[in-house]
Motif scaffolding. Structure first.
Motif, PDB file in Angstrom:
ATOM      1  N   VAL A  28       0.861  -1.182   0.000  1.00  0.00           N
ATOM      2  CA  VAL A  28       0.000   0.000   0.000  1.00  0.00           C
ATOM      3  C   VAL A  28       0.893   1.226   0.000  1.00  0.00           C
ATOM      4  O   VAL A  28       1.652   1.458   0.947  1.00  0.00           O
ATOM      5  N   VAL A  36      -3.440   7.160   3.948  1.00  0.00           N
ATOM      6  CA  VAL A  36      -2.515   6.174   4.501  1.00  0.00           C
ATOM      7  C   VAL A  36      -1.317   6.917   5.099  1.00  0.00           C
ATOM      8  O   VAL A  36      -0.653   7.680   4.397  1.00  0.00           O
ATOM      9  N   SER A 115      -8.307  -2.348   2.153  1.00  0.00           N
ATOM     10  CA  SER A 115      -7.023  -2.645   1.516  1.00  0.00           C
ATOM     11  C   SER A 115      -6.760  -4.136   1.404  1.00  0.00           C
ATOM     12  O   SER A 115      -5.742  -4.550   0.843  1.00  0.00           O
TER      13      SER A 115
END
Length: 306
Positions: A28, A36, A115
């Protein structure tokens, strides 16, 4: 497979081998407009299900991907691992890493589920925290409240955690007090140390010197707490093979297979999490009682329950 001895004691041989859930890695990336907090390595079971979550803090001047084989072992037994990537600057403040770890912990409740694969769900009521080397200190500092988090950690693990003497600003906070059982933590603590980490590598001083390493972290831990010493291995032998070989240039390394170290430590972590997140104590107790069952030599093993 698990076996039974004459006394019907459970031998969790399977914990030291990859689990039956499989493991998938997901990267990610942190983008300018992304929520994030940091670049993340997610390692999740492939099998459909709802799983406990483990937040992992990497060591000084390493990358989260260098631990992928170790983290895959843990995840394959039914755990979602979230490993943020901290800054790579040599003099970055530890306080910054603790703050980033706290931000990632807060992100879990809003961003983790989206995610992951659709058939894999996180159970944030079973959230644990773990770190290696300086990341072990980061994990302790976060658990001790040096950066606030909305979610509560239910267990804490450290792999060869290391602090430093009277730290300058960039390695604060100083969490060691040299007072037994002084950590103000009520959650279970598991510590895995290595026997070679306090030894110098030629003219290079040890990366985890006595007085600032795993032994002192355990000394200041309150029950319930566990301590396992992998006596024949070094500070960086938990890393993937190529990175462990690179690290051996600056620190002592065990002569035996690093895969055995990853399997041994991974099995201990899984047994600890099963005991303190899932209430399944047989596996952990059998490792404590039957040390020959592990792929590495564990000496000593200490388990304090009260």
């Amino acid at each position: 497979m698990a076996q039974q001895d004459d006394d019907q004691t459970y031998l969790p041989i399977s914990l030291f081998e990859p689990g039956n859930k499989g493991a998938i890695t997901i990267h990610v990336k942190k983008k300018k407009k992304s929520q994030v907090p940091a670049q993340l390595l997610l390692v999740a079971p492939q099998a459909e299900g709802t799983y406990p979550v483990l937040l992992f803090c990497h060591g000084y001047c390493t990358e989260n991907s260098w631990y992928s084989h170790f983290l895959e072992h843990i995840s394959s037994h039914g755990y979602i691992v979230v490993a943020p990537q901290f800054y790579q600057c040599l003099l970055v403040s530890l306080n910054n890493e603790v703050q980033t770890a706290a931000e990632v912990a807060d992100w879990l409740s809003t961003g983790l589920a989206t995610s992951l694969p659709k058939n894999v769900k996180p159970d944030l009521s079973k959230l644990a925290l773990m770190g290696h080397s300086r990341g072990g200190k980061t994990a302790f500092a976060l658990a001790l409240g040096h950066a606030p988090t909305a979610l509560k950690f239910k267990a804490l693990l450290a792999l060869d955690p290391v602090s430093g003497p009277k730290p300058p600003t960039w390695v604060e906070p100083n969490i060691l007090s040299y007072v037994p059982h002084s950590f103000n933590l009520s959650i279970p603590i598991g510590i895995i140390g290595t026997g070679l980490s306090s030894q110098a590598k030629g003219v290079i001083p040890p990366l985890a010197p006595n007085g600032f390493n795993h032994a002192e972290f355990f000394n200041e831990s309150r029950p319930p707490c566990c301590y396992f010493l992998a006596k024949d291995y070094g500070h960086c032998d938990i890393l993937n093979d190529s990175k462990a070989a690179l690290a051996s240039l600056v620190c002592k390394s065990g002569k035996d297979s690093k895969q055995k170290m990853r399997r041994g430590a991974g099995g201990i972590v899984v047994a600890f999490l099963k005991a303190y997140l899932g209430g399944e104590t047989n596996a952990l107790q059998s490792i404590i009682d039957i040390t020959a069952n592990a792929p590495i030599t564990l000496d000593p093993i200490i388990h304090i329950t009260v």
